[in-house]
Design a protein around this motif. Structure first.
Motif, PDB file in Angstrom:
ATOM      1  N   MET A   1       0.823  -1.207   0.000  1.00 43.87           N
ATOM      2  CA  MET A   1       0.000   0.000   0.000  1.00 43.87           C
ATOM      3  C   MET A   1       0.857   1.257   0.000  1.00 43.87           C
ATOM      4  O   MET A   1       0.561   2.230  -0.700  1.00 43.87           O
TER       5      MET A   1
ATOM      6  N   THR B   1       0.701   3.799  -3.115  1.00 45.27           N
ATOM      7  CA  THR B   1       0.209   5.158  -2.888  1.00 45.27           C
ATOM      8  C   THR B   1       1.292   6.187  -3.176  1.00 45.27           C
ATOM      9  O   THR B   1       0.993   7.285  -3.677  1.00 45.27           O
TER      10      THR B   1
ATOM     11  N   ALA C   1      -3.166   6.052   3.862  1.00 50.61           N
ATOM     12  CA  ALA C   1      -3.804   5.007   3.051  1.00 50.61           C
ATOM     13  C   ALA C   1      -3.584   3.617   3.632  1.00 50.61           C
ATOM     14  O   ALA C   1      -4.415   2.725   3.457  1.00 50.61           O
ATOM     15  N   ALA C   2      -2.468   3.418   4.313  1.00 49.12           N
ATOM     16  CA  ALA C   2      -2.120   2.088   4.824  1.00 49.12           C
ATOM     17  C   ALA C   2      -2.456   1.895   6.296  1.00 49.12           C
ATOM     18  O   ALA C   2      -2.366   0.780   6.800  1.00 49.12           O
TER      19      ALA C   2
ATOM     20  N   PRO D   1      -5.298   2.027   8.927  1.00 51.11           N
ATOM     21  CA  PRO D   1      -6.729   2.167   9.258  1.00 51.11           C
ATOM     22  C   PRO D   1      -6.917   2.583  10.708  1.00 51.11           C
ATOM     23  O   PRO D   1      -6.009   2.466  11.531  1.00 51.11           O
TER      24      PRO D   1
ATOM     25  N   ASP E   1       0.980  -1.727  12.486  1.00 54.70           N
ATOM     26  CA  ASP E   1       0.701  -0.338  12.109  1.00 54.70           C
ATOM     27  C   ASP E   1       1.486   0.652  12.956  1.00 54.70           C
ATOM     28  O   ASP E   1       2.035   1.638  12.446  1.00 54.70           O
TER      29      ASP E   1
ATOM     30  N   LYS F   1      -7.632   3.627  -0.077  1.00 54.03           N
ATOM     31  CA  LYS F   1      -7.724   3.140   1.302  1.00 54.03           C
ATOM     32  C   LYS F   1      -8.915   2.200   1.494  1.00 54.03           C
ATOM     33  O   LYS F   1      -8.803   1.156   2.122  1.00 54.03           O
TER      34      LYS F   1
ATOM     35  N   HIS G   1      -6.892  -1.433  -0.341  1.00 58.55           N
ATOM     36  CA  HIS G   1      -6.283  -2.037   0.852  1.00 58.55           C
ATOM     37  C   HIS G   1      -6.934  -3.372   1.217  1.00 58.55           C
ATOM     38  O   HIS G   1      -6.229  -4.384   1.387  1.00 58.55           O
TER      39      HIS G   1
ATOM     40  N   SER H   1      -9.326   5.865   7.287  1.00 57.71           N
ATOM     41  CA  SER H   1      -7.958   6.194   7.715  1.00 57.71           C
ATOM     42  C   SER H   1      -7.931   6.657   9.167  1.00 57.71           C
ATOM     43  O   SER H   1      -8.889   7.240   9.674  1.00 57.71           O
TER      44      SER H   1
ATOM     45  N   SER I   1     -12.648   9.387   3.535  1.00 58.36           N
ATOM     46  CA  SER I   1     -12.661   7.945   3.800  1.00 58.36           C
ATOM     47  C   SER I   1     -13.616   7.612   4.947  1.00 58.36           C
ATOM     48  O   SER I   1     -14.305   6.589   4.909  1.00 58.36           O
TER      49      SER I   1
END
Length: 330
Positions: free
Chosen positions: A76, A80, A106-107, A109, A138, A247, A251, A285, A310
């Motif tokens: 991602m 992106t 974008a990667a 959440p 993350d 996203k 994803h 996001s 998003s």
């Protein structure tokens, strides 16, 4: 679908209430950092501690699931970055710093503030194990890599003599200060030792953990309003809408593809665990990326618009993806 919307609607409604509360002046802007601090340092750590201490370590740290999630996050970021940096007939892409934070938003959440309570509401407590692995990746990997990329300079400048390693190390030290991984680790340690918390302490942890869901969702809306008010630039739609759509749709598709590849290689990923990862990827996001972008001097206006679009679209897209994958909430 109606049963799924009955679960998802209150979550997104609480986000909207937080936004409107600050917009209408019922909650002062000065209170937002306090709300954010309460969720990040008290409520969410207690909730994660409870789940970490209530399940076997193997359910918290599954190497295959972590590889699927981490590999998808890396793809991602690359995808992106390429999308944001490309030249178009309308003009050149955004700067490397802005592209890196676009890749992060974008990667990354909103697993902690929204995903944990939402997916547990949809799928039950057993979804906590796969989710915890996602949160660790993350916080430790993705949120260290992208700020490191944002600090890269042209090769002619001496600041890049150490390449990506030095900025990645600085970003990693910041990520390690996040209390959520430590809460998970402490919970896993308590589970491994088998030493229960004293009754009054356990009650405090439970009460704080129970407060995490409503306060976190309310805080997302308040943070989005605050971020919007501190935007100083106008961002063309072409610079933020594609990233928001990536996203919400690319994803989860990448995560699903990773699970299919892992199963083809003999990893035997369960349908339930893969469903948790796919739905986690379909979340909007993370709202705190706007604060991080502002701290690093990136275009927080672009990041804020990606998060807001998003979040607004996810009410429909997330519910639709859950329905397509056969989630049934009775």
């Amino acid at each position: 679908m109606q049963a799924i919307l009955a679960v998802t609607f209150p979550f997104f409604a609480l986000v909207l209430l937080g936004y409107l509360a600050v917009q209408r002046g019922y909650l002062p802007e000065s209170a937002i950092p306090g709300l954010n601090g309460f969720v990040l340092f008290f409520a969410l750590p207690c909730m994660l501690f409870r789940f970490g201490s209530s399940m076997p370590f193997a359910q918290l740290i599954d190497p295959v699931l972590i590889a699927i999630w981490g590999g998808s996050a890396l793809l991602m970021v690359v995808f992106t970055l390429a999308l944001s940096l490309r030249r178009t007939p309308e003009g050149p892409g955004v700067s490397m710093k802005d592209a890196a934070f676009g890749a992060l938003v974008a990667a990354f959440p909103n697993s902690g503030f929204m995903g944990f309570p939402l997916l547990i509401g949809l799928l039950g407590d057993k979804s906590a194990g796969p989710l915890i692995g996602c949160i660790l990746i993350d916080i430790v990997f993705t949120s260290s890599l992208c700020p490191a990329l944002a600090q890269l300079r042209p090769a002619s400048e001496t600041a890049t003599k150490h390449g990506l390693l030095a900025p990645f190390g600085r970003a990693l030290r910041g990520a390690i200060s996040n209390p959520l991984p430590w809460a998970i680790a402490l919970g896993a340690l308590v589970a491994a030792v088998g030493l229960p918390l004293p009754g009054p302490v356990n009650d405090i942890v439970r009460m704080l953990g129970d407060a995490a869901t409503p306060v976190a969702l309310f805080t997302i809306g308040a943070v989005l309003w605050r971020a919007q008010q501190h935007v100083h630039t106008r961002t063309p739609v072409r610079d933020y809408l594609p990233v928001a759509l990536v996203k919400l749709f690319v994803h989860p598709l990448l995560v699903l593809s990773g699970g299919v590849v892992a199963n083809a290689a003999g990893a035997n990923v369960s349908h339930f665990a893969l469903l948790v990862l796919v739905l986690n990827a379909a979340l909007p996001s993370a709202s705190n990326v706007a604060i991080l972008a502002e701290r690093y001097g990136a275009d927080n206006g672009r990041i804020t618009r990606i998060i807001m679009v998003s979040t607004a679209l996810a009410f429909v897209s997330f519910s639709a993806i859950a329905w397509v994958f056969g989630v049934r909430k009775d």
